[in-house]
Write a protein that holds these residues in place. Sequence first.
Motif, short mmCIF file in Angstrom:
data_model
loop_
_atom_site.label_atom_id
_atom_site.label_comp_id
_atom_site.label_asym_id
_atom_site.label_seq_id
_atom_site.Cartn_x
_atom_site.Cartn_y
_atom_site.Cartn_z
N GLY A 70 40.27 38.42 44.73
CA GLY A 70 39.76 39.41 45.68
C GLY A 70 38.52 38.87 46.36
O GLY A 70 37.48 39.53 46.41
N GLY A 71 38.62 37.65 46.90
CA GLY A 71 37.46 36.91 47.37
C GLY A 71 36.87 37.34 48.69
O GLY A 71 36.11 36.58 49.29
N GLY A 72 37.20 38.54 49.18
CA GLY A 72 36.59 39.03 50.41
C GLY A 72 36.87 38.13 51.59
O GLY A 72 38.00 37.71 51.84
N ALA A 73 35.80 37.79 52.31
CA ALA A 73 35.93 36.93 53.48
C ALA A 73 35.61 35.47 53.17
O ALA A 73 35.48 34.66 54.07
CB ALA A 73 35.02 37.43 54.60
N GLY A 74 35.47 35.13 51.90
CA GLY A 74 35.27 33.74 51.51
C GLY A 74 33.83 33.29 51.45
O GLY A 74 33.57 32.11 51.21
N GLU A 75 32.87 34.20 51.65
CA GLU A 75 31.46 33.81 51.61
C GLU A 75 31.07 33.30 50.23
O GLU A 75 30.41 32.26 50.10
CB GLU A 75 30.57 35.00 52.00
CG GLU A 75 30.64 35.39 53.46
CD GLU A 75 29.71 34.55 54.34
OE1 GLU A 75 29.04 33.65 53.81
OE2 GLU A 75 29.67 34.81 55.55
#
Length: 284
Positions: A70-75
Amino acid sequence: MTKTKLDTQAIGLDAGLGLIRWLTGREDMHYGLWDGIDVCAANLGPAQAAYTERLFSLLPKGPLRILDIGGGAGETAGKLIALGHRVEIVVPSPLLAERCRTNAPGAVVHEAKFEEANVEGPFDLCLFSESFQYIPLDQGLSKCLTLLGPEGRIIVSDCFRNEGYTVDKTRAKVGGGHRIGAFRETLEGLPLKVVHESDITEAVAPSVEIEQALFNVVGGAVERIDRELSEVKPAQRWLLNRALRLVMSERKRERLRVRLMEQTRSAEAFCEHNRYLMMRLERA
């Protein structure tokens, strides 16, 4: 296969991404840690950076092969790669998967829900940063165990509903996540032990007040437009309200009204209903 149901989770993640990018200039999709930081929208970026620093303090010595679930946008993945780690990301949304490839170009991206993702281990670390609550409780940790190497670890940093939480069908209570008691029962049935646990509920709670203030800005604009339509174009206003009633139940409309027009999402309410925990787990 034709979709028959709106994926509200993916829609919410995509919308949240745009809001965070506009507000902070970055794409970190998690709470801030507000210890010693003045609570205002302008400081959301520094508060999120403080959260990431605390999260990374739980990392074992590397370099590691990490599965960012669930790494979001990769930040977060981008920061981990900069530290020398190898990272794979699992995200359910096409938009988020695209942003992960941009923000963490060295990562392997799996566009799928974690419980359905075809991922091959072994990994040194499975990371849940505000994603554990979206995965069925009986599948998250157990699947991690099949992907970890013998010395593998799991980090869970997320919100849980506290022991006294009760469901209110008319009003959504701020926060979310699995019930903390059910989580601990699940953990007891697995070959895992908690080697670190910190409760950061009060430190992250002000984040919900920043969110509430932004909702109120949107709510004020909606209210102003509605008032203008009722005076100038009442027929069009009736049609819009009729369309809304066709696609959204009365309960959902009321919950949306509360979210936009009231101030129920306070730090105090968040602490009342939730526990926000940072944990590191190892094989028992």
